[in-house]
Design a protein around this motif. Structure first.
Motif, mmCIF file in Angstrom:
data_model
loop_
_atom_site.group_PDB
_atom_site.id
_atom_site.type_symbol
_atom_site.label_atom_id
_atom_site.label_comp_id
_atom_site.label_asym_id
_atom_site.label_seq_id
_atom_site.Cartn_x
_atom_site.Cartn_y
_atom_site.Cartn_z
ATOM 1 N N ALA A 74 0.811 -1.216 0.000
ATOM 2 C CA ALA A 74 0.000 0.000 0.000
ATOM 3 C C ALA A 74 0.846 1.268 0.000
ATOM 4 C CB ALA A 74 -0.934 -0.001 1.207
ATOM 5 N N THR A 75 2.045 1.184 0.561
ATOM 6 C CA THR A 75 2.881 2.386 0.687
ATOM 7 C C THR A 75 3.959 2.498 -0.390
ATOM 8 O OG1 THR A 75 4.267 1.184 2.288
ATOM 9 C CG2 THR A 75 2.519 2.580 3.171
ATOM 10 N N GLU A 76 4.297 1.399 -1.038
ATOM 11 C CA GLU A 76 5.346 1.443 -2.053
ATOM 12 C C GLU A 76 4.866 2.039 -3.370
ATOM 13 O OE1 GLU A 76 6.692 -2.554 -2.365
ATOM 14 O OE2 GLU A 76 7.963 -2.458 -0.556
ATOM 15 N N ARG A 77 3.574 2.010 -3.606
ATOM 16 C CA ARG A 77 2.998 2.538 -4.845
ATOM 17 C C ARG A 77 2.181 3.786 -4.541
ATOM 18 N NH1 ARG A 77 5.122 -0.822 -9.014
ATOM 19 N NH2 ARG A 77 5.156 -2.969 -8.241
ATOM 20 N N ASP A 78 2.119 4.711 -5.520
ATOM 21 C CA ASP A 78 1.281 5.884 -5.315
ATOM 22 C C ASP A 78 -0.166 5.555 -5.670
ATOM 23 O OD1 ASP A 78 1.088 5.951 -8.107
ATOM 24 O OD2 ASP A 78 2.682 7.436 -8.302
ATOM 25 N N LEU A 79 -1.073 6.436 -5.315
ATOM 26 C CA LEU A 79 -2.496 6.183 -5.496
ATOM 27 C C LEU A 79 -2.851 6.039 -6.976
ATOM 28 C CD1 LEU A 79 -4.706 5.870 -3.358
ATOM 29 C CD2 LEU A 79 -5.475 8.176 -3.928
ATOM 30 N N GLU A 80 -2.144 6.758 -7.836
ATOM 31 C CA GLU A 80 -2.416 6.672 -9.268
ATOM 32 C C GLU A 80 -2.137 5.268 -9.792
ATOM 33 O OE1 GLU A 80 -0.781 9.141 -7.806
ATOM 34 O OE2 GLU A 80 -2.362 10.649 -8.046
ATOM 35 N N TRP A 81 -1.124 4.597 -9.223
ATOM 36 C CA TRP A 81 -0.814 3.226 -9.654
ATOM 37 C C TRP A 81 -1.974 2.294 -9.321
ATOM 38 C CZ3 TRP A 81 -0.601 -1.509 -7.300
ATOM 39 C CH2 TRP A 81 -0.011 -2.546 -8.026
ATOM 40 N N PHE A 82 -2.522 2.433 -8.125
ATOM 41 C CA PHE A 82 -3.650 1.592 -7.736
ATOM 42 C C PHE A 82 -4.859 1.854 -8.634
ATOM 43 C CE2 PHE A 82 -1.168 1.405 -3.835
ATOM 44 C CZ PHE A 82 -1.307 0.074 -3.483
ATOM 45 N N GLU A 83 -5.129 3.127 -8.906
ATOM 46 C CA GLU A 83 -6.275 3.461 -9.734
ATOM 47 C C GLU A 83 -6.098 2.941 -11.161
ATOM 48 O OE1 GLU A 83 -9.330 7.179 -10.391
ATOM 49 O OE2 GLU A 83 -7.384 7.530 -9.440
ATOM 50 N N ARG A 84 -4.882 2.999 -11.644
ATOM 51 C CA ARG A 84 -4.598 2.567 -13.009
ATOM 52 C C ARG A 84 -4.552 1.042 -13.136
ATOM 53 N NH1 ARG A 84 -0.342 5.124 -13.210
ATOM 54 N NH2 ARG A 84 1.179 3.454 -12.857
ATOM 55 N N THR A 85 -4.117 0.357 -12.067
ATOM 56 C CA THR A 85 -3.833 -1.067 -12.150
ATOM 57 C C THR A 85 -4.964 -1.971 -11.681
ATOM 58 O OG1 THR A 85 -1.496 -0.530 -11.753
ATOM 59 C CG2 THR A 85 -2.141 -2.847 -11.528
ATOM 60 N N VAL A 86 -5.614 -1.635 -10.577
ATOM 61 C CA VAL A 86 -6.576 -2.583 -9.980
ATOM 62 C C VAL A 86 -8.027 -2.128 -10.044
ATOM 63 C CG1 VAL A 86 -4.788 -3.419 -8.410
ATOM 64 C CG2 VAL A 86 -6.373 -1.649 -7.627
ATOM 65 N N ILE A 87 -8.279 -0.925 -10.546
ATOM 66 C CA ILE A 87 -9.657 -0.438 -10.632
ATOM 67 C C ILE A 87 -10.210 -0.678 -12.037
ATOM 68 C CG2 ILE A 87 -11.171 1.557 -10.412
ATOM 69 C CD1 ILE A 87 -9.917 0.556 -7.776
ATOM 70 N N HIS A 88 -11.393 -1.304 -12.089
ATOM 71 C CA HIS A 88 -12.015 -1.622 -13.374
ATOM 72 C C HIS A 88 -13.516 -1.362 -13.299
ATOM 73 C CE1 HIS A 88 -8.267 -3.560 -14.665
ATOM 74 N NE2 HIS A 88 -8.211 -4.050 -13.439
ATOM 75 N N LYS A 89 -14.147 -1.312 -14.473
ATOM 76 C CA LYS A 89 -15.589 -1.075 -14.539
ATOM 77 C C LYS A 89 -16.343 -2.397 -14.640
ATOM 78 C CE LYS A 89 -15.778 3.638 -16.339
ATOM 79 N NZ LYS A 89 -16.330 4.518 -17.404
ATOM 80 N N VAL A 90 -17.486 -2.449 -13.952
ATOM 81 C CA VAL A 90 -18.320 -3.642 -13.974
ATOM 82 C C VAL A 90 -18.902 -3.820 -15.377
ATOM 83 C CG1 VAL A 90 -20.398 -4.717 -13.023
ATOM 84 C CG2 VAL A 90 -18.885 -3.374 -11.532
ATOM 85 N N PRO A 91 -18.822 -5.014 -15.963
ATOM 86 C CA PRO A 91 -19.341 -5.263 -17.326
ATOM 87 C C PRO A 91 -20.870 -5.262 -17.360
ATOM 88 C CG PRO A 91 -18.478 -7.281 -16.365
ATOM 89 C CD PRO A 91 -18.124 -6.181 -15.409
ATOM 90 N N PRO A 92 -21.451 -5.307 -18.574
ATOM 91 C CA PRO A 92 -22.908 -5.113 -18.737
ATOM 92 C C PRO A 92 -23.797 -6.196 -18.131
ATOM 93 C CG PRO A 92 -21.733 -4.739 -20.801
ATOM 94 C CD PRO A 92 -20.747 -5.330 -19.856
#
Length: 412
Positions: A225-243
C-alpha cells in the motif's frame, strides 16, 4: 477491459468445468459401474481438482439454524433489520419459545464484518461462538457489482456514517466488535459521536486485528500500500463492472483481482493444500481432510467487488497517510478525536503470527484513546495464531471468544 476479459474466460470455461464435475460424479458414485474400474478413484480426484480450481464460487450461506443456550436448543432465524444500498444489517434472532430466563441476560452485540474482499459469512465461526450468550447483529456488505449506479458512490466517510446509523438503531447498551478493516471507521464513528456528546455511544469496543496504525510492524499488505502511489492503484486494480451485472459501469476493485492477491501472498501454502486435497481424494475417495478443504475454500474463494472510491480512500487515508494515528483525519470537515472517548470500554486483540495486521497496529488504539480509564482498557495477544485464527477455528472458540465475553460482561 480486464473485467470483461475475465467474464468471457469464465463463460468459455464453464462447460469444461461442469464436465469435470460430472466426470468426478460418474467415476466416484457407488451406483456407477465406472467407479470400480482401474484408476477410477485417481481419475475422479483429478476431475474434482480441476472443477474446484475452475468453478465460480458463489456467496455462501450462514447456515445457522439453532444454537445451544445452556441446556436448551434454541432456533435461530436470520432477519434483515436495515437494508442500505451497500450493506444489510442482519440479526440472528433467537426463537425462545418456552425458554424465558436467558433472554434477559444477553447483551446486544454488533459484529462489524470487513469490507475487504470476502463476504460476511467468513465470520460464521465468530457468530456461532458469540450466539449462545449474546444477541448478535452483523453487517452484510453488498457486492458492489450488484449495486446500480443510480445508488451513487460509496466513500470511506459513508462507511463511518453507516456505522453511526447502526449504533443509533441498536442503542442503548450496545457492544461493538470489529474484525480487521472496520476497526478504523468504527473508532472514527465513535470518536465523532463522543465529540458531539451523543447519548447513543456503545458500552464497549472490541477491535480484532485492526490496522489502527500501519507503521507498526508493517506487513506485506502495508508495504504494498505504501510502495505505490495512489495513481498506480487506480490505473492497475480499478475496473468497470461489465454489462451483465446490475452495477454495470460502476468502478470497482474486482473480487477476482483481490482473490489473486490473496493467493499470491501464500502461494506455496495454497498449492500444498490443493495437493493434499488431491492425494486424500485419490487414496480414500474423501475424508475429513477433503471436507475441511472444501468448506474452507468454498468460503475463501467467494469474493465480492469493492467500490473504487472506498478502496482508494482506504489505501490513502489508512495506509499511506495513517491519518487516524497522526490525528489528521477529518470526516467531511469534522475532526476525528479519539481522545474525546471517555465512557466506552476498549479491548484490542492481536494474533501472535498475524501476517496481515502486524503486532502493535491494533494496540495503538490505546495510545489514541487516553481519555478511557485504564480500568476500562485491555489488550490481548492470542498465542500461536495468524490473522484468521483471531476470529475462527479452535483457538477462537477456546481463547478469544471467552475473553471477549468476559470483557463485555465486565462492562455492562
Amino acid at each position: 477491459m480486464l473485467y470483461q476479459i475475465h467474464e468471457n474466460n469464465r463463460a468459455w470455461m464453464a462447460p469444461f468445468v461442469n464436465a469435470a464435475h460430472l466426470s468426478y460424479l460418474f467415476l466416484s458414485n457407488p451406483v456407477s459401474p465406472f467407479a470400480y474400474s482401474p484408476f477410477s478413484q485417481r481419475l475422479a480426484a483429478g476431475f474434482e481438482l480441476l472443477y474446484r480450481l475452475g468453478k465460480e464460487y458463489e456467496k455462501p450461506r450462514f447456515e445457522i439454524a439453532s444454537v445451544m443456550v445452556g441446556n436448551n436448543n434454541v432456533a435461530v432465524t436470520k432477519e434483515t433489520v436495515l437494508a442500505k444500498p451497500f450493506c444489510h444489517l442482519l440479526h440472528f434472532k433467537k426463537e425462545w419459545g418456552a425458554v424465558k430466563e436467558p433472554r434477559l441476560k444477553q447483551p446486544r452485540v454488533l459484529l462489524m464484518a470487513p469490507l475487504s474482499g470476502h463476504h460476511a459469512t467468513l465470520l460464521r465461526d465468530t457468530v456461532m461462538a458469540l450466539l449462545p450468550a449474546h444477541d448478535v447483529y452483523i453487517t452484510d456488505w453488498i457486492d458492489a457489482k450488484m449495486v446500480p449506479l443510480s445508488q451513487g458512490e460509496f466513500h470511506l466517510h459513508d462507511y463511518v456514517y453507516y456505522i453511526q446509523e447502526f449504533l443509533h438503531l441498536l442503542a442503548p447498551g450496545l457492544h461493538v466488535i470489529s474484525v480487521c478493516q472496520p476497526s478504523v471507521p468504527v473508532l472514527a464513528a465513535v470518536s465523532l459521536m463522543a465529540t458531539a456528546k451523543d447519548p447513543d455511544l456503545p458500552r464497549s469496543m472490541t477491535m480484532m486485528g485492526g490496522p489502527i496504525d500501519t507503521r507498526k510492524s508493517p506487513t506485506v499488505v502495508d508495504q504494498l500500500a505504501t510502495e505505490r502511489d495512489l495513481e498506480w492503484f487506480e490505473r492497475t486494480v480499478i475496473h468497470k463492472v461489465p454489462p451483465n451485472y446490475p452495477g454495470h459501469g460502476r468502478r470497482v476493485y474486482p473480487g477476482f483481482v483481490q482473490h489473486f492477491s490473496f493467493i499470491a501472498m501464500n502461494a506455496a501454502r495454497h498449492a500444498r493444500s490443493y495437493q493434499e486435497f488431491y492425494e486424500h481424494l485419490a487414496q480414500s475417495g474423501g475424508d475429513m481432510v477433503t471436507e475441511h478443504h472444501r468448506r474452507f475454500y468454498d468460503e475463501y474463494n467467494a469474493v465480492l467487488d469493492i467500490p473504487a472510491e472506498f478502496y482508494l480512500e482506504t489505501v490513502k487515508i489508512v495506509f499511506q497517510e495513517t491519518r487516524l494515528a497522526n490525528g489528521t483525519w477529518n470526516v467531511e470537515g469534522k475532526p476525528v478525536r479519539p481522545m474525546d472517548i471517555k465512557s466506552v470500554a476498549l479491548l484490542t486483540i492481536e494474533g501472535e503470527w498475524d501476517d496481515i495486521t502486524g503486532r502493535g497496529q491494533t494496540k495503538a488504539a490505546h495510545h489514541l484513546c487516553p481519555g478511557i480509564p485504564r480500568a476500562k482498557r485491555e489488550h490481548y495477544v492470542v498465542p500461536e495464531v495468524g490473522h484468521f485464527g483471531i476470529f475462527s477455528g479452535r483457538r477462537w472458540y477456546e481463547r478469544v471468544c471467552p475473553k471477549i465475553a468476559q470483557f463485555i460482561k465486565a462492562h455492562p
